[in-house]
Design an enzyme around this catalytic site. Structure first.
Site, PDB file in Angstrom:
ATOM      1  N   ILE A 145      -7.433  14.042   5.312  1.00 17.81           N
ATOM      2  CA  ILE A 145      -8.886  14.165   5.190  1.00 17.81           C
ATOM      3  C   ILE A 145      -9.454  13.134   4.234  1.00 17.81           C
ATOM      4  CG2 ILE A 145      -9.055  16.607   5.829  1.00 17.81           C
ATOM      5  CD1 ILE A 145      -9.009  17.306   2.891  1.00 17.81           C
ATOM      6  N   ARG A 168      -8.435   9.080   2.172  1.00 15.69           N
ATOM      7  CA  ARG A 168      -7.483   8.055   1.795  1.00 15.69           C
ATOM      8  C   ARG A 168      -8.010   7.340   0.563  1.00 15.69           C
ATOM      9  NH1 ARG A 168      -4.407   6.812   6.641  1.00 15.69           N
ATOM     10  NH2 ARG A 168      -5.506   7.716   8.413  1.00 15.69           N
ATOM     11  N   GLY A 169      -7.141   6.940  -0.309  1.00 16.40           N
ATOM     12  CA  GLY A 169      -7.580   6.207  -1.479  1.00 16.40           C
ATOM     13  C   GLY A 169      -6.462   5.331  -1.980  1.00 16.40           C
ATOM     14  N   GLY A 170      -6.746   4.595  -3.045  1.00 11.83           N
ATOM     15  CA  GLY A 170      -5.742   3.713  -3.592  1.00 11.83           C
ATOM     16  C   GLY A 170      -4.546   4.478  -4.105  1.00 11.83           C
ATOM     17  N   TYR A 171      -4.759   5.711  -4.544  1.00 15.80           N
ATOM     18  CA  TYR A 171      -3.692   6.529  -5.110  1.00 15.80           C
ATOM     19  C   TYR A 171      -2.791   7.099  -4.025  1.00 15.80           C
ATOM     20  CZ  TYR A 171      -7.356   9.480  -3.460  1.00 15.80           C
ATOM     21  OH  TYR A 171      -8.308  10.004  -2.653  1.00 15.80           O
ATOM     22  N   ASN A 218      -2.903   9.468   0.015  1.00 12.03           N
ATOM     23  CA  ASN A 218      -3.708  10.211   0.981  1.00 12.03           C
ATOM     24  C   ASN A 218      -3.990  11.634   0.512  1.00 12.03           C
ATOM     25  OD1 ASN A 218      -3.786   8.081   2.740  1.00 12.03           O
ATOM     26  ND2 ASN A 218      -2.015   8.774   3.921  1.00 12.03           N
ATOM     27  N   ASP A 221     -12.992   8.693 -13.584  1.00 14.71           N
ATOM     28  CA  ASP A 221     -13.240   8.129 -12.250  1.00 14.71           C
ATOM     29  C   ASP A 221     -14.325   8.909 -11.510  1.00 14.71           C
ATOM     30  OD1 ASP A 221     -12.983   6.396 -10.160  1.00 14.71           O
ATOM     31  OD2 ASP A 221     -11.126   7.260  -9.373  1.00 14.71           O
TER      32      ASP A 221
END
Ligand SMILES: *[C@@H]1O[C@H](CO)[C@@H](O)[C@H](O)[C@H]1NC(C)=O
Ligand SMILES: *[C@@H]1O[C@H](CO)[C@@H](O)[C@H](O)[C@H]1NC(C)=O
Ligand SMILES: *[C@@H]1O[C@H](CO)[C@@H](O)[C@H](O)[C@H]1NC(C)=O
Ligand SMILES: *[C@@H]1O[C@H](CO)[C@@H](O)[C@H](O)[C@H]1NC(C)=O
Ligand SMILES: *[C@@H]1O[C@H](CO)[C@@H](O)[C@H](O)[C@H]1NC(C)=O
Length: 623
Positions: free
Chosen positions: A302, A304-307, A309, A425
């Site tokens: 649901i 996605r990010g740099g860190y 999923n 963040d």
């Protein structure tokens, strides 16, 4: 296949052997009927024209003989044993059928053929090399399909001798048969026992053996269906029972663990031990996580990010959760991770996403795993609603609710939690909305566990471009006021509908903070507000929100209010303090500024974004 019963077959074979003993049968048959046997294994000879089928089968066997020996026909003295061999084979499929008697074949006809020709050389002598080459060309391919078969059989009609009754002795191997026998042996490289050749050149169309008659078949099908249904029902209830037991066991286990850790609460020292001391935090096994996310199915992703999923998942007790899977982790940081997770889990507020548990594991194939499990907030993020395709334009009351709720959540992190937590963040995609548009701040305290170099400006800084406070971006100076800056940016996004990093007309980036400050300074604060916001409130209140947002996103640390003050201003109608002047030449374009100071920032370590902010700070300080 319906096999004749074995004693009967044995009796027949004995009978034939007795008969043969009385005849002169000293020469064994050179034909290899096994070639035919292998082909018709599992098939049933057609019941229609048995004699024709027997003839064609014999020609196929003769073709195999020709290929092996260059000879069309077995010698006359082996005729008897050849018929007997064939008879034995045929009786395996159709008992009680005397081939020679029923089809009118005389024994020696098996050894007599077209014009008494017996060898390959004799046959080829009747034909020109061109004809033979043409046959080779036409027939040297798989003849399974009708088109190549037609090509081949057409070319065969030019082979000599052509048929005529007087050329042939009997009706076993006439001159037409010789053509196919020859082609299957020498023109087609697949050989006589190829299925395509059998079908095309010898018209041996096999029908698969069918089981008994229709009534029986229907009965069998009915029984199978009923049995299958019963088995299904049994399996289903077994699985259901097992699952229920498992679930009960799991829940019981959890309770035991929890009570146990409650007992241990005061004595445990290490971070990993004390992790279970929180009454609600669960340490999941990797198998449980895999089960919840259907083995990290991509359909469950649901976010996605740099860190890494974010997956949607269902826990064993049926509750829906969001699972954040960090990528590129190493086992080294696990204890500090666990400690951090414990701290985070202890923080509970209606405007903060609740952490339910976590998982750390080392797997064989996927490396080290760190996963946190949070409540699922179902209405998407603020970013989705403002800039994505979700829903319609947010109304003013909803925007107020989001602003106030977010401020409350952050104020609790800064001033209510022990120890206080700096989010690091804050951005639109980290502010999740529930069905009532109550905001829930996600990901607090976790930014520093994200891998480096993705959303981060430098090794010391965790955050996202456009939202990071300048002092944090440049000097790594991290205080609660850095969160206030990011909150100010999110508030500006919420009010203006513009992104933190705006696109200007000339396709250059500009900070929404600078743009809003410019408008506020020239007394046009209301122009910050997005057009056509439904149910827009009193302009006085609206203007207050704009001024507060600009104050929060002030580049100078101490100009910004605390989150507690922000909540009071929003909630209790306190006035917004005067915004200190920030003497930045607003007319200067980014390129101008970058050019003028590029020598000072030549290392390239700081991105152009933070450089831009740095320039402004430097300018602020120097003037
Ligand atoms: C069987 O045939 C062989 C020659 O093929 C001959 O020598 C022998 O006498 C024959 N036996 C009988 C019983 O006809
Ligand atoms: C072969 O010829 C005989 C007579 O010579 C006849 O009785 C028999 O039916 C023929 N068989 C076939 C398969 O044509
Ligand atoms: C084939 O050979 C037999 C004897 O071996 C002979 O009687 C017959 O006439 C020959 N037939 C042809 C077509 O040459
Ligand atoms: C076949 O032989 C018979 C006599 O045995 C004769 O009458 C007939 O014309 C011949 N047919 C051909 C096509 O040669
Ligand atoms: C038939 O084709 C195969 C290759 O597909 C070749 O090896 C073989 O020599 C050919 N045979 C004839 C008789 O042309």
């Amino acid at each position: 296949m319906s096999r004749p019963n074995t004693p009967l077959l044995f009796f027949f074979l004995m009978f034939f052997q007795l008969c043969q003993a009385q005849r002169n049968d000293s020469v064994s048959c050179p034909l290899d009927f096994d070639v035919l046997r292998r082909l018709i294994q599992g098939y049933k000879p057609p019941s229609g024209d048995r004699c024709q089928f027997i003839l064609e089968g014999l020609r196929l066997v003769q073709s195999d003989y020709l290929k092996r020996t260059d000879s069309f026909l077995p010698r006359v003295d082996s005729a008897e044993s050849c018929w007997n061999a064939y008879q034995a084979l045929y009786n395996q499929f159709v008992p009680n059928f005397d081939i020679r008697k029923n089809c009118g074949f005389q024994t020696d006809w098996i050894s007599r053929g077209c014009k008494n020709i017996t060898s390959r050389a004799e046959y080829e002598a009747n034909n020109s090399p061109q004809t033979l080459a043409a046959v080779s060309t036409a027939c040297n391919q798989s003849l399974l399909n009708s088109s190549p078969c037609a090509t081949c059989t057409t070319s065969l009609s030019s082979l000599q001798p052509s048929d005529s009754v007087n050329n042939t002795v009997g009706n076993v191997s006439d001159c037409t048969a010789y053509r196919s026998i020859y082609a299957a042996a020498f023109a087609n490289s697949f050989g006589p026992d190829d299925k395509g050749n059998a079908e095309c050149l010898f018209s041996l169309n096999f029908t698969p053996v069918k089981s008994s008659n229709n009534k029986q078949k229907k009965a069998v099908i009915a029984v199978v269906v009923v049995l299958g249904f019963v088995v299904l029902v049994l399996c289903g209830s077994a699985v259901w029972l097992i699952r229920r037991n498992k679930l009960k066991k799991k829940i019981r286990q959890r309770e035991i663990t929890r009570r146990w850790s409650d007992l241990n609460m005061n004595t445990s020292n290490s971070a990993l031990e004390s992790i279970n001391s929180s009454t609600t935090l669960i340490r999941f096994t990797f198998d449980e996580i895999k089960e919840a996310t259907k083995n990290f199915s991509r359909f469950n992703i649901i976010g996605r990010g740099g860190y890494g999923n974010v997956y949607k998942g269902v826990l064993f007790d049926g509750s829906e959760v969001a699972l954040k899977r960090f990528k590129n982790c190493s086992a080294a940081g696990d204890s500090s991770f666990a400690h951090e997770v414990e701290v985070i889990a202890s923080v509970r507020h209606v405007n903060l996403v609740a952490l339910r548990g976590y998982c750390t594991a080392t797997t064989n194939f996927e490396g080290h795993q760190r996963i946190i499990v949070c409540d699922l907030v179902k209405n998407g993020s603020l970013h989705d609603h403002l800039f994505g395709s979700i829903g319609s334009k947010l109304s003013w009351p909803v925007r107020q609710k989001i602003a106030l709720g977010t401020a409350r959540g952050l104020a609790y992190l800064h001033h209510g939690a022990q120890p206080s937590i700096i989010h690091r963040d804050i951005k639109g995609s980290n502010i999740l909305l529930d069905e009532d548009f109550e905001p829930k701040v996600a990901d607090f305290g976790l930014a520093r566990f994200a891998p480096e170099g993705v959303t981060h400006v430098s090794t010391r800084v965790a955050g996202t471009m456009g939202y990071v406070a300048p002092e944090y971006a440049l000097y790594g100076q991290l205080t609660e006021r850095s969160d206030v800056y990011s909150f100010g940016i999110v508030l500006l996004e919420l009010l203006s509908g513009k992104k933190a990093l705006m696109m200007k007309n000339d396709e250059q980036h500009a900070l929404v903070a600078d743009w809003a400050w410019g408008l506020v300074r020239s007394g046009r604060a209301l122009e910050v507000i997005e057009e056509d916001i439904p149910e827009l409130g009193s302009l006085e209140v609206v203007e207050k929100y704009v001024l507060l947002a600009v104050l929060c996103s002030h580049p100078q640390l101490y100009a910004r209010p605390t989150m507690d003050q922000v909540v009071k201003i929003l909630d209790m109608g306190l006035a917004v303090p005067t915004i200190p002047e920030r003497p930045i030449p607003l007319t200067a374009g980014i390129d101008d500024i970058e050019k003028s100071v590029s020598g000072h920032w030549g290392s390239g370590r700081v991105s152009s974004y933070s450089r831009l902010q740095a320039i402004k700070l430097v300018t602020d300080n120097s003037t």
